[in-house]
Design an enzyme around this catalytic site. Structure first.
Site, PDB file in Angstrom:
ATOM      1  N   GLU A  65       0.786  -1.235   0.000  1.00  0.00           N
ATOM      2  CA  GLU A  65       0.000   0.000   0.000  1.00  0.00           C
ATOM      3  C   GLU A  65       0.819   1.286   0.000  1.00  0.00           C
ATOM      4  OE1 GLU A  65      -3.213  -0.258   2.853  1.00  0.00           O
ATOM      5  OE2 GLU A  65      -4.030  -2.037   1.870  1.00  0.00           O
ATOM      6  N   GLU A 120      -4.688  -8.905  -0.368  1.00  0.00           N
ATOM      7  CA  GLU A 120      -5.116  -8.558   0.995  1.00  0.00           C
ATOM      8  C   GLU A 120      -6.580  -8.187   1.020  1.00  0.00           C
ATOM      9  OE1 GLU A 120      -2.506  -5.894   3.455  1.00  0.00           O
ATOM     10  OE2 GLU A 120      -4.440  -5.225   4.236  1.00  0.00           O
TER      11      GLU A 120
END
Ligand SMILES: *[C@@H]1O[C@H](CO)[C@@H](O)[C@H](O)[C@H]1NC(C)=O
Ligand SMILES: *[C@@H]1O[C@H](CO)[C@@H](O)[C@H](O)[C@H]1NC(C)=O
Length: 503
Positions: A253, A358
């Protein structure tokens, strides 16, 4: 009379099949949000064996009201019986992508929670996820250092600013106590079939512009090579413990390290696409290729879908693309962006795979929620329709508060540990994941399904069986007709249920 005998025969046959099915049923408990299956040191539900004779099919079902995997068998017919608007036609279906696998993440918190249970309950938990009578996860993610789901914030070289040679690089307690032992056990339970993906949250603060684990910060340019070497060190240290990896993502991220967000406390490091292209093509890529880890699959993005429209800056860069194998996607904003955003994961330079790396629901924890299982199921089905090869969940086990979490970001997980009672709860999300991981085995070929009315994924498995996963989100049951070159199958799928048909 003839009819009656036929029915009796069918019942006997059904009884035979039921007897033939081994497995513990779900010890189901009612919760605020629905149901869970309770497991402890002496009891845990298992998945009934696959038993498909030629000319028959087997159906596995989990419903919002009845968790676990119930199973039944039936005959494949040569012609259609009755009328159904829900049709799956595989007779001329074209093969699409290959399945890599499904799984979850060995976070520090996951290991901490497993460790909090009595040892035989730990065995039941790991078997539930990895063993032949469990849901057989095969593709799991391992954080390089700390994440928000850690007990502390850490990297492998926190205290020696300027250590460009990484002389002080060392695995930490969280690896030694809470990740490595469970990875090793899981791999044993899966007959060494576990494939692992490594992802990093942040570099040591001294390598970063903001000198912090979290917040808006970038890698200092003078440490670009050191940071690539840090990855190799990580793979070397894990290899010494007997753990091999299958792939890695370039950065977890990066968006969190670029923008002020409500989750800005999370360990993070930002990259602009310009920075990523530079670091990947001049440092990470060449360094890995020149190491003994040169066959690892490299995945870019590892972030949510909102920034996918910016991804072509990397995917159309030939210098970066020498090294890239796939695109990793996180599920959190998928409900906010059109599914067509997934088309931005394609490159004109190279064929890339797409992998969900994820996902989680929350916060807070909603014990027993079917809606949360439904969100997983729909997301996986959509990703697969756009060519995804696998899907990896986040924490495999959290505690009853949705933690531990080093910041205030507690979430939900398919398995919740209750260490005080020495038991754990398998939520609807666990069974949702299970239908995919158990039946859509690695190396299966995803098949193109001509159908718009029922949510499904169909594959041809390496063992020659077809598996058709069917999701009924509605409040009424449906009759589905599956046509293939093996014949016609008519199955009833219950309201709010996930089903897998094997034949
Ligand atoms: C474990 O679970 C089983 C099945 O629910 C139950 O019968 C048994 O009493 C439990 N054991 C303990 C020690 O709680
Ligand atoms: C490749 O690795 C060797 C040591 O393993 C090193 O001596 C050499 O400089 C490296 N080459 C490049 C291009 O990084």
């Amino acid at each position: 009379m003839k009819m009656l005998l036929h029915q009796v025969y069918f019942l006997l046959l059904a009884a035979f099949f039921i007897n033939h099915v081994y497995g513990n049923t779900c010890s189901q408990k009612t919760t605020t949000y629905g149901y869970v299956c309770v497991c402890n040191s002496t009891y845990c539900d298992t998945v009934p064996q696959i038993y498909v004779k030629e000319g028959t099919y087997q159906q596995y079902t989990t419903t919002s009201q009845t968790l676990g995997f119930s199973t039944s068998n039936g005959q494949i017919k040569s012609v259609s019986e009755g009328y159904s608007i829900y049709k799956i036609d595989l007779t001329n279906s074209q093969p699409k992508q290959t399945v890599f696998g499904f799984g979850g993440a060995f976070t520090g918190s996951t290991g901490f929670n497993i460790n909090s249970l009595p040892s035989t309950a730990q065995d039941n938990l790991l078997e539930s996820y990895f063993a032949a009578d469990g849901i057989e996860y095969t593709l799991c993610r391992v954080p390089i250092g700390g994440t928000d789901f850690s007990l502390t914030k850490y990297t492998y070289d926190d205290n020696h600013a300027g250590d460009v040679d990484l002389k002080y690089f060392a695995l930490q307690d969280e690896d030694l106590l809470y990740k490595i032992p469970y990875i090793i056990k899981a791999n044993e339970l899966s007959n060494n079939n576990l494939e692992l993906i490594a992802s990093v949250w942040t570099a040591p603060p001294w390598m970063k512009t903001n000198n912090d684990y979290a917040g808006i910060g970038f890698l200092k340019i003078e440490y670009y090579q050191t940071w690539a070497n840090y990855f190799v060190k990580f793979f070397e240290e894990y290899a010494k413990k007997g753990i091999k990896f299958w792939g890695l993502t370039t950065q977890n991220e990066p968006l969190i390290g670029l923008l002020p967000t409500f989750i800005s406390e999370i360990n993070a490091m930002g990259y602009t696409n310009l920075q990523m292209n530079l670091w990947l093509s001049r440092h990470l890529g060449p360094t890995l290729k020149n190491s003994s880890f040169n066959n690892l699959k490299i995945m870019v993005h590892d972030d949510v879908s909102v920034t996918l429209p910016l991804l072509p800056e990397i995917l159309e860069n030939p210098l970066s693309m020498q090294y890239v194998d796939g695109v990793a996607l996180h599920f959190y904003t998928n409900h906010l962006t059109p599914s067509e955003f997934l088309l931005f994961t394609k490159s004109t330079l190279k064929e890339l795979f797409l992998l969900g790396t994820e996902a989680c629901n929350g916060e807070p924890l909603e014990l027993g929620s079917w809606a949360r299982a439904e969100r997983y199921i729909k997301d996986i089905i959509t990703d697969f329709a756009y060519g995804a090869s696998g899907w990896v969940d986040w924490n495999m086990v959290l505690d009853q508060s949705g933690g531990p979490c080093v910041i205030d970001n507690k979430v939900d997980s398919p398995v919740i540990a209750n260490s005080a009672a020495g038991e754990f709860y398998k939520q609807p999300m666990f069974y949702a994941m299970g239908h995919f991981s158990k039946f859509l085995r690695p190396k299966s070929q995803v098949l193109d399904v001509q159908n718009g009315l029922i949510k499904s994924v169909a594959v041809l498995r390496p063992d020659g069986l077809h598996a058709v996963l069917l999701f009924n989100e509605d409040q009424y049951s449906k009759n589905v007709e599956i046509k293939s070159n093996k014949g016609v199958i008519n199955v009833e799928i219950q309201k709010q249920s996930i089903n897998t048909i094997l034949f």
